[in-house]
Design an enzyme around this catalytic site. Structure first.
Site, mmCIF file in Angstrom:
data_model
loop_
_atom_site.group_PDB
_atom_site.id
_atom_site.type_symbol
_atom_site.label_atom_id
_atom_site.label_comp_id
_atom_site.label_asym_id
_atom_site.label_seq_id
_atom_site.Cartn_x
_atom_site.Cartn_y
_atom_site.Cartn_z
ATOM 1 N N ASP A 165 35.532 38.946 24.331
ATOM 2 C CA ASP A 165 35.886 38.698 25.914
ATOM 3 C C ASP A 165 37.498 39.359 25.172
ATOM 4 O OD1 ASP A 165 33.375 38.703 26.494
ATOM 5 O OD2 ASP A 165 32.783 37.534 28.236
ATOM 6 N N LYS A 197 34.744 43.370 32.846
ATOM 7 C CA LYS A 197 34.947 42.076 32.775
ATOM 8 C C LYS A 197 35.991 41.287 34.541
ATOM 9 C CE LYS A 197 35.235 37.304 31.549
ATOM 10 N NZ LYS A 197 34.800 36.173 30.411
ATOM 11 N N LYS A 216 30.426 43.096 33.483
ATOM 12 C CA LYS A 216 30.118 41.492 33.321
ATOM 13 C C LYS A 216 30.899 40.530 34.730
ATOM 14 C CE LYS A 216 31.104 37.213 31.425
ATOM 15 N NZ LYS A 216 31.191 36.289 29.581
#
Length: 215
Positions: A90, A152, A181
């Site tokens: 991430d 995300k 996400k």
């Protein structure tokens, strides 16, 4: 229960997390069947050892939480994390570059990490609370061009978290093979359900067990 658990990255990113807490996180992920554990890079090797042979993935963060590292530093951090056993990364975008209109720089941040291989999941953190809608759309487009797997919403460290509006906006501006996400402020089943309905297919939360046990 298991279907909901598989949406969740069981997360522990606080700076003071201890070895015992990381081991507990991994044990919980195995017990409940979460998609992954998300830990800081220092703990990747331990998490990989604890989860070896299971289908729970090891996720870590790159350029976290500010995104203001050089591209070279992010690439090294990503490569190091993969060598230590990370399966999902991430990464935080260069927020300042995006807000300065330096889109080529922001793109290369993502692309050079993607170029490390296709055998890991790459999620691009926008930090939505700091971006305009136009900037969010631009980062979604850059992420798609760089062949990231996910966009995300947030780090959870910038004062804002995932919103329904942002999840919908991001979902509408990524390529068909990409996913969203939602992370930051997802602390109960109701919020998780709303995020999924808005288009999120992965949830980052440290309230994972509370959510699952409320089913």
């Amino acid at each position: 229960m298991n279907k909901t658990a598989k949406l969740i990255d069981h997360t522990l990113l606080k700076p003071g997390a201890t070895e015992f807490e990381i081991k507990t996180l991994c044990a919980e992920a195995l017990k409940y069947g979460f998609a992954s554990v998300c830990v800081n890079p220092f703990w990747v090797k331990l998490a990989a050892s604890e989860l070896e042979g299971s289908d729970v993935k090891v996720c870590t963060v790159i350029g976290f939480p500010l995104g203001a590292n050089t591209t070279e530093a992010k690439v090294f951090e990503a490569k190091n994390a993969l060598e230590n056993g990370a399966q999902e990364l991430d990464m935080v975008i260069n927020i300042g570059a995006v807000k300065s209109g330096l889109y080529e720089l922001a793109y290369h941040d993502i692309k050079l990490i993607r170029d490390l291989g296709k055998n890991f999941v790459l999620k691009v953190i926008l930090e939505t609370t700091l971006l305009t809608d136009a900037e969010k759309i631009k980062v979604c487009e850059l992420s798609a061009c760089a062949e990231a797997d996910f966009v995300k919403t947030s780090t959870g460290f910038a004062g804002g978290g995932a919103t329904i509006e942002d999840v919908k906006l991001m979902k509408a501006n990524i390529s068909s093979g990409m996913q969203v996400k939602a992370s930051g402020g997802v602390r109960d089943l109701e919020t998780l359900t709303k995020m999924v309905e808005a288009g999120a297919s992965r949830i980052g939360t440290s309230s994972s067990i509370k959510i699952i046990e409320s089913l």
